[in-house]
Design a protein around this motif. Structure first.
Motif, PDB file in Angstrom:
ATOM      1  N   LEU A 193       0.829  -1.199   0.000  1.00  0.00           N
ATOM      2  CA  LEU A 193       0.000   0.000   0.000  1.00  0.00           C
ATOM      3  C   LEU A 193       0.865   1.251   0.000  1.00  0.00           C
ATOM      4  CD1 LEU A 193      -1.692   0.384   3.488  1.00  0.00           C
ATOM      5  CD2 LEU A 193       0.151  -1.214   3.035  1.00  0.00           C
ATOM      6  N   ILE A 194       0.311   2.289  -0.587  1.00  0.00           N
ATOM      7  CA  ILE A 194       0.982   3.587  -0.647  1.00  0.00           C
ATOM      8  C   ILE A 194       0.065   4.612  -0.006  1.00  0.00           C
ATOM      9  CG2 ILE A 194       1.931   5.375  -2.154  1.00  0.00           C
ATOM     10  CD1 ILE A 194       2.422   3.188  -4.251  1.00  0.00           C
ATOM     11  N   LYS A 195       0.615   5.378   0.914  1.00  0.00           N
ATOM     12  CA  LYS A 195      -0.148   6.403   1.621  1.00  0.00           C
ATOM     13  C   LYS A 195       0.597   7.725   1.547  1.00  0.00           C
ATOM     14  CE  LYS A 195      -3.650   4.096   3.432  1.00  0.00           C
ATOM     15  NZ  LYS A 195      -5.069   4.507   3.236  1.00  0.00           N
ATOM     16  N   THR A 196      -0.130   8.775   1.826  1.00  0.00           N
ATOM     17  CA  THR A 196       0.436  10.120   1.829  1.00  0.00           C
ATOM     18  C   THR A 196       0.728  10.547   3.256  1.00  0.00           C
ATOM     19  OG1 THR A 196      -0.856  10.639  -0.146  1.00  0.00           O
ATOM     20  CG2 THR A 196       0.054  12.507   1.074  1.00  0.00           C
ATOM     21  N   ARG A 197       1.749  11.349   3.416  1.00  0.00           N
ATOM     22  CA  ARG A 197       2.077  11.888   4.740  1.00  0.00           C
ATOM     23  C   ARG A 197       0.848  12.502   5.393  1.00  0.00           C
ATOM     24  NH1 ARG A 197       6.945  15.950   4.037  1.00  0.00           N
ATOM     25  NH2 ARG A 197       5.921  16.119   2.023  1.00  0.00           N
ATOM     26  N   GLY A 198       0.689  12.235   6.657  1.00  0.00           N
ATOM     27  CA  GLY A 198      -0.434  12.780   7.404  1.00  0.00           C
ATOM     28  C   GLY A 198      -1.645  11.857   7.448  1.00  0.00           C
ATOM     29  N   GLN A 199      -1.712  10.917   6.519  1.00  0.00           N
ATOM     30  CA  GLN A 199      -2.835   9.971   6.533  1.00  0.00           C
ATOM     31  C   GLN A 199      -2.626   8.932   7.629  1.00  0.00           C
ATOM     32  OE1 GLN A 199      -2.862   8.526   2.383  1.00  0.00           O
ATOM     33  NE2 GLN A 199      -4.845   9.549   2.128  1.00  0.00           N
ATOM     34  N   GLN A 200      -3.611   8.071   7.760  1.00  0.00           N
ATOM     35  CA  GLN A 200      -3.456   6.955   8.683  1.00  0.00           C
ATOM     36  C   GLN A 200      -3.639   5.650   7.911  1.00  0.00           C
ATOM     37  OE1 GLN A 200      -6.393   6.650  11.775  1.00  0.00           O
ATOM     38  NE2 GLN A 200      -7.987   5.993  10.376  1.00  0.00           N
ATOM     39  N   VAL A 201      -3.168   4.572   8.508  1.00  0.00           N
ATOM     40  CA  VAL A 201      -3.260   3.288   7.837  1.00  0.00           C
ATOM     41  C   VAL A 201      -3.593   2.205   8.856  1.00  0.00           C
ATOM     42  CG1 VAL A 201      -0.795   2.737   8.129  1.00  0.00           C
ATOM     43  CG2 VAL A 201      -2.073   1.731   6.230  1.00  0.00           C
ATOM     44  N   THR A 202      -4.347   1.220   8.399  1.00  0.00           N
ATOM     45  CA  THR A 202      -4.674   0.066   9.235  1.00  0.00           C
ATOM     46  C   THR A 202      -4.260  -1.196   8.521  1.00  0.00           C
ATOM     47  OG1 THR A 202      -6.587   1.176  10.247  1.00  0.00           O
ATOM     48  CG2 THR A 202      -6.513  -1.231  10.382  1.00  0.00           C
ATOM     49  N   LEU A 203      -3.489  -2.022   9.217  1.00  0.00           N
ATOM     50  CA  LEU A 203      -3.021  -3.293   8.673  1.00  0.00           C
ATOM     51  C   LEU A 203      -3.673  -4.420   9.461  1.00  0.00           C
ATOM     52  CD1 LEU A 203       0.800  -2.416   8.480  1.00  0.00           C
ATOM     53  CD2 LEU A 203      -0.975  -2.028   6.755  1.00  0.00           C
ATOM     54  N   SER A 204      -3.949  -5.507   8.751  1.00  0.00           N
ATOM     55  CA  SER A 204      -4.663  -6.610   9.376  1.00  0.00           C
ATOM     56  C   SER A 204      -3.834  -7.886   9.392  1.00  0.00           C
ATOM     57  CB  SER A 204      -5.971  -6.847   8.621  1.00  0.00           C
ATOM     58  OG  SER A 204      -6.689  -7.908   9.187  1.00  0.00           O
ATOM     59  N   CYS A 205      -4.079  -8.694  10.408  1.00  0.00           N
ATOM     60  CA  CYS A 205      -3.328  -9.945  10.555  1.00  0.00           C
ATOM     61  C   CYS A 205      -4.237 -11.036  11.099  1.00  0.00           C
ATOM     62  CB  CYS A 205      -2.159  -9.727  11.508  1.00  0.00           C
ATOM     63  SG  CYS A 205      -1.257 -11.235  11.947  1.00  0.00           S
ATOM     64  N   SER A 206      -4.232 -12.179  10.424  1.00  0.00           N
ATOM     65  CA  SER A 206      -4.937 -13.358  10.928  1.00  0.00           C
ATOM     66  C   SER A 206      -3.903 -14.392  11.339  1.00  0.00           C
ATOM     67  CB  SER A 206      -5.864 -13.938   9.854  1.00  0.00           C
ATOM     68  OG  SER A 206      -6.911 -13.050   9.566  1.00  0.00           O
ATOM     69  N   PRO A 207      -3.868 -14.757  12.606  1.00  0.00           N
ATOM     70  CA  PRO A 207      -2.837 -15.700  13.069  1.00  0.00           C
ATOM     71  C   PRO A 207      -3.152 -17.125  12.645  1.00  0.00           C
ATOM     72  CG  PRO A 207      -4.328 -15.184  14.860  1.00  0.00           C
ATOM     73  CD  PRO A 207      -4.733 -14.317  13.699  1.00  0.00           C
ATOM     74  N   ILE A 208      -2.202 -17.991  12.881  1.00  0.00           N
ATOM     75  CA  ILE A 208      -2.421 -19.417  12.640  1.00  0.00           C
ATOM     76  C   ILE A 208      -3.529 -19.889  13.571  1.00  0.00           C
ATOM     77  CG2 ILE A 208      -1.361 -21.703  12.921  1.00  0.00           C
ATOM     78  CD1 ILE A 208       1.306 -20.390  12.080  1.00  0.00           C
ATOM     79  N   SER A 209      -4.380 -20.754  13.057  1.00  0.00           N
ATOM     80  CA  SER A 209      -5.499 -21.244  13.852  1.00  0.00           C
ATOM     81  C   SER A 209      -5.005 -21.853  15.167  1.00  0.00           C
ATOM     82  CB  SER A 209      -6.251 -22.311  13.042  1.00  0.00           C
ATOM     83  OG  SER A 209      -7.300 -22.857  13.794  1.00  0.00           O
ATOM     84  N   GLY A 210      -5.608 -21.413  16.264  1.00  0.00           N
ATOM     85  CA  GLY A 210      -5.219 -21.924  17.579  1.00  0.00           C
ATOM     86  C   GLY A 210      -4.187 -21.063  18.284  1.00  0.00           C
ATOM     87  N   HIS A 211      -3.552 -20.176  17.555  1.00  0.00           N
ATOM     88  CA  HIS A 211      -2.577 -19.277  18.172  1.00  0.00           C
ATOM     89  C   HIS A 211      -3.289 -18.085  18.780  1.00  0.00           C
ATOM     90  CE1 HIS A 211       1.258 -20.637  15.815  1.00  0.00           C
ATOM     91  NE2 HIS A 211       0.644 -21.628  16.455  1.00  0.00           N
TER      92      HIS A 211
END
Lengths: 115, 117
Positions: A11-29
């Motif tokens: 992803l590419i964002k501009t200075r001053g913006q915000q960003v959200t990143l997502s993560c799905s762990p291994i099942s059971g972790h």
């Protein structure tokens, strides 16, 4: 079984913006950690979540935050982006047994470019 | 303070050569864990090995072997008969047990291994 999944990959964002990143762990972790990787600073620990609670935090400003949901999925947010936030953000998951440092598995990462 | 040093920044070898990647760590903890990861250009950190401080046995897995020596605080990684597919950045990491509630890895700067045919 499926590994650690991170979105988006790029992803590419501009200075001053915000960003959200997502993560799905291994099942059971139940433990999810986030790391930032830059050419200058290398791999640095951001924070760890376990059972929806932040258990450990690295030395990053408050613009970096995260959360974990009841299904162990996690998100991290960076507000007021700066050029120096351009990095590969890696999510890691582990089972997190009692008193043991379990094997920590990483996802493919999210490549963030701030322009 | 805990620290991991990978003194070799880059190593270049020709296929079938053996290569050893060095890792030296510093910690005051008596219980700690050491890891090695491989990072190909795609970015993902691929887990290779985890070793706790009480297990000093060396380990061999195929062409990979690890030599753990607490006396010298080293955890070196050897690839025997290297192949082009071994080309990647290799990271050594130490678990941070300063905060018993959580686990954070302290990474070395990494060693870039280039294997040519």
């Amino acid at each position: 079984k499926a590994g650690v999944t991170q979105t988006p990959r790029y992803l590419i964002k501009t200075r001053g913006q915000q960003v959200t990143l997502s993560c799905s762990p291994i099942s059971g972790h139940r433990s999810v950690s986030w790391y930032q990787q830059t050419p200058g600073q290398g791999l640095q620990f951001l924070f760890e979540y376990f059972s929806e609670t932040q258990r450990n935090k690295g030395n990053f400003p408050g613009r970096f935050s995260g959360r974990q949901f009841s299904n162990s999925r996690s998100e991290m947010n960076v507000s007021t982006l700066e050029l120096g936030d351009s990095a590969l953000y890696l999510c890691a998951s582990s089972f997190r047994g009692q008193g043991v440092v379990d094997t920590i598995y990483f996802g493919e990462g999210s490549w963030l470019t701030v322009v | 303070a805990q620290k991991v040093t990978q003194a070799q920044t880059e190593i270049s070898v020709v296929e079938k050569e053996d290569v050893t990647l060095d890792c030296v760590y510093e910690t005051r903890d008596t219980t700690y864990y050491l890891f090695w990861y491989k990072q190909p250009p795609s970015g993902e950190l691929v887990f290779l090995i985890r070793r706790n401080s009480f297990d000093e046995q060396n380990e061999i897995s195929g062409r990979y072997s690890w030599n753990f020596q607490k006396s010298t605080s080293s955890f070196n990684f050897t690839i025997t008969a290297s192949q082009v597919v071994d080309s990647a950045v290799y990271f050594c990491a130490l678990s941070d047990r300063a905060n018993q509630a959580g686990t954070a890895l302290i990474f070395g700067k990494g060693t870039t291994l280039s294997v040519s045919s």
